[in-house]
Scaffold this active site. Structure first.
Site, PDB file in Angstrom:
ATOM      1  N   VAL A   1       0.828  -1.208   0.000  1.00  0.00           N
ATOM      2  CA  VAL A   1       0.000   0.000   0.000  1.00  0.00           C
ATOM      3  C   VAL A   1       0.858   1.252   0.000  1.00  0.00           C
ATOM      4  O   VAL A   1       0.538   2.242  -0.670  1.00  0.00           O
ATOM      5  CB  VAL A   1      -0.940  -0.023   1.220  1.00  0.00           C
ATOM      6  CG1 VAL A   1      -1.666   1.321   1.375  1.00  0.00           C
ATOM      7  CG2 VAL A   1      -1.951  -1.156   1.091  1.00  0.00           C
ATOM      8  N   ASP A   2       1.955   1.243   0.743  1.00  0.00           N
ATOM      9  CA  ASP A   2       2.789   2.441   0.865  1.00  0.00           C
ATOM     10  C   ASP A   2       3.355   2.856  -0.486  1.00  0.00           C
ATOM     11  O   ASP A   2       3.250   4.014  -0.900  1.00  0.00           O
ATOM     12  CB  ASP A   2       3.910   2.168   1.862  1.00  0.00           C
ATOM     13  CG  ASP A   2       4.335   3.420   2.610  1.00  0.00           C
ATOM     14  OD1 ASP A   2       3.553   4.383   2.667  1.00  0.00           O
ATOM     15  OD2 ASP A   2       5.439   3.429   3.171  1.00  0.00           O
ATOM     16  N   ASP A   3       3.979   1.911  -1.185  1.00  0.00           N
ATOM     17  CA  ASP A   3       4.504   2.217  -2.512  1.00  0.00           C
ATOM     18  C   ASP A   3       3.385   2.651  -3.452  1.00  0.00           C
ATOM     19  O   ASP A   3       3.543   3.605  -4.212  1.00  0.00           O
ATOM     20  CB  ASP A   3       5.210   0.995  -3.096  1.00  0.00           C
ATOM     21  CG  ASP A   3       6.649   0.903  -2.654  1.00  0.00           C
ATOM     22  OD1 ASP A   3       7.494   1.583  -3.251  1.00  0.00           O
ATOM     23  OD2 ASP A   3       6.928   0.168  -1.703  1.00  0.00           O
TER      24      ASP A   3
END
Length: 626
Positions: A377-379
């Site tokens: 999710v972060d990327d």
């Protein structure tokens, strides 16, 4: 001084635009012809040490890396003979043991002064009996530690369905990919002795501890019973469990030969498959061993292995920095970077589907070149923010739409987001005697949740929408009394506070929380105008916001102030002066580790952080110069 600060408040620091221009040139010079950026991902010497030990266990030569690996390992040794987890860290016992053994494998005589010092440092910390489980496993592989002293994990765990505690999917993806092959390794208990003894690493009087597993309660009894079972001659169903694990492992090998795009599951998968009869010239083994070469770095500092590579993350951040610096969206460097990112989107399935609604389609991005099983999710959130800065072609719009659906589906039950999985929060895994090697779970975190909120807000989702309201409430509840937020993937409160303020401040829904965060940020500024925070803040909260100034952390603090609407104030101006004065050849030096793998256990020095974040902060600061 007051007059100077007043002028700085007006945005007239000389050299800010020149610093931005030099930083842009430096960044563009390092773009790959295919469009991506990827800075070195520096961790600690265990990556190189364990690579040497892997070669030794598999019976492979190390002649081509020997001199460089020795130079790297000895170059990182401290005056007391030890090695640490990060720059200026205290001595770490397990890291020191692994470096010592690797140097012996590379041919260094134990009588050398460097190894004598290391041996003394090891014994002063209690010797191998007090090492972490991973280090004990490496020693056991060579007969230098008894398998009786290694916690047991039965291969039969592979049969447990996701609803049953302690199934493979209860573990974070990085732990899952490591534990699966270790179930084979620990049950096989191999021993391939080295041509020298390591008995000198046992502190006299601790021999009895070598066969003892540190555990208490039900899991201590479970480990005891498991070891009794291991002594039996027949283990019904074990061969089938191992075959199932081999199938599971093989299905998760990536195109570049890696597992998960990271070192730990990679090396243990190679060992496990080899123990199950796979020869070194088998295609799977060959690809796995060859793929490691891509992660190697060699220069004046010696030969070393990266734990991972970060091209997707680095490329998204570079796009955002260049756009902040005023580069047009249609410029060739940005167009090539965007095309590369769009091609990297993962539309297939992976382990993340286990806890998602049936039929959920892919649409995320991974951190690495090849890690299609584990997008995160972060990327994905940061890539979308970068793509929104690009020319809005049909390809870009379609990629963003797929990502939006995927991130929404990855939200955990508490309304927040973790990195790789939904609802990966079953704390029972930390009761296992095996669980001493760092984060075993991937629960929602402040920084990932903030990036997801920032992404959805940029896509027009209102803060009171059912998708975002619980996430915003989660962030409000997670704010520390002093005003900061914890940083899971960056060191630490300086990073977490930047992420959350960047998400909340533009929404204008909680000015008090943001004001407290801005006040905290200004309060922890160093006298030299910069900001810093040591990795020690993960162990001791009193170190939150405390540390020598670094380029990346100074930039995060400036970006926090800018997001909060005070980016032209005295504190931010002092930060800008700090960065401008310390720029050299278009970039900045930063030996400190400001990235986080596992809080408290594993840290990262992203070599691009020292450049891309100062460029972002200075570009925005220079844009206020009328």
């Amino acid at each position: 001084m007051a007059d100077t600060l007043q002028r700085e408040h007006a945005g007239v620091i000389p050299g800010s635009r020149a610093a931005v221009s030099a930083a842009v040139d430096h960044l563009l010079e390092r773009q790959d012809a295919r469009g991506w950026w990827s800075g070195e991902l520096e961790t600690n010497v265990t990556m190189t040490s364990e690579h040497v030990l892997l070669l030794a266990f598999l019976g492979l030569p190390h002649d081509d890396i020997r001199d460089g690996a020795i130079r790297h390992l000895l170059g990182c040794q401290r005056e007391d003979g030890s090695w640490g987890l990060y720059h200026d860290a205290p001595a770490d016992l397990s890291t020191t043991i692994e470096a010592y053994v690797a140097l012996r494998v590379l041919g260094l005589d134990g009588a050398r002064p460097e190894l004598s010092q290391a041996r003394r440092a090891i014994l002063e910390q209690g010797g191998v009996a007090h090492a972490r489980v991973f280090t004990k496993i490496w020693l056991a592989l060579f007969g230098a530690y008894p398998w009786e002293g290694v916690p047991s994990m039965p291969p039969e765990l592979v049969w447990l369905p996701p609803r049953v505690p302690l199934n493979l999917y209860d573990f974070a993806c990085w732990a899952r990919g490591t534990i699966a092959p270790l179930l084979i390794v620990i049950s096989r208990r191999p021993c391939r002795p080295l041509p020298f003894s390591l008995a000198e690493l046992v502190l006299p009087g601790t021999e009895w501890r070598l066969r003892r597993v540190e555990a208490s309660g039900p899991f201590a009894w479970a480990d005891h019973l498991q070891k009794q079972y291991e002594r039996l001659r027949i283990h019904p169903g074990r061969s089938a469990a191992r075959r199932r694990l081999v199938k599971w492992i093989r299905a998760r090998q990536e195109a570049d030969g890696s597992w998960g795009g990271i070192q730990p599951p990679w090396v243990y998968s190679l060992i496990a498959l080899h123990l199950e009869g796979m020869p070194l010239d088998h295609e799977v083994m060959r690809r796995g061993l060859t793929g490691l070469d891509r992660f190697a770095v060699e220069d004046d500092g010696g030969w070393r292995l990266q734990a991972c590579m970060s091209p997707v993350w680095d490329t998204a951040l570079a796009i955002l920095a260049l756009r902040r610096a005023g580069m047009p969206a249609h410029a060739t460097p940005l167009r090539r970077a965007v095309e590369w990112l769009v091609d990297e989107q993962i539309v297939g399935g992976g382990d993340w589907q286990v806890r998602c609604a049936p039929g959920t389609e892919g649409g995320g991005w991974a951190f690495e070149f090849d890690n299609d099983i584990y997008p995160d999710v972060d990327d994905t959130a940061v890539v979308v923010l970068a793509l929104l800065e690009a020319e809005q072609t049909d390809e870009v719009r379609n990629a963003v739409a797929r990502a939006q659906r995927w991130v929404a589906a990855m939200r955990s039950s508490d309304g927040a987001w973790a990195a790789f999985d939904r609802d990966n929060v079953r704390q029972v895994v930390y009761s296992l005697p095996f669980a001493d090697f760092g984060a075993m779970l991937d629960p929602p975190s402040e920084d990932v949740t903030a990036h997801a909120i920032e992404m959805f807000s940029a896509l027009g989702v209102r803060p009171d929408a059912p998708l975002l309201a619980p996430a915003i409430a989660y962030l409000r509840g997670a704010q520390a009394p002093e005003g900061s937020w914890f940083g899971r993937w960056g060191v630490n409160h300086v990073y977490g506070t930047w992420c959350v303020v960047s998400a909340l401040a533009p929404l204008h829904i909680d000015d008090r929380a943001v004001s407290c965060a801005l006040a905290w940020t200004e309060r922890v500024q160093n006298h030299d105008g910069g900001w810093g925070e040591t990795c020690a803040s993960y162990r001791d909260p009193s170190f939150a916001g405390v540390g020598s100034s670094t380029a990346s952390q100074t930039a995060w603090a400036m970006l926090t102030l800018q997001a909060g609407g005070v980016g032209d104030g005295v504190a931010a101006s002092s930060g800008a002066r700090h960065l401008i004065d310390r720029q050299s050849a278009g970039t900045w030096e930063e030996p400190e580790h400001t990235g986080t793998g596992f809080p408290g256990d594993f840290y990262i020095n992203y070599h691009l952080y020292r450049h891309v974040f100062p460029l972002m902060a200075l570009a925005r600061y220079a844009s206020t110069d009328a």
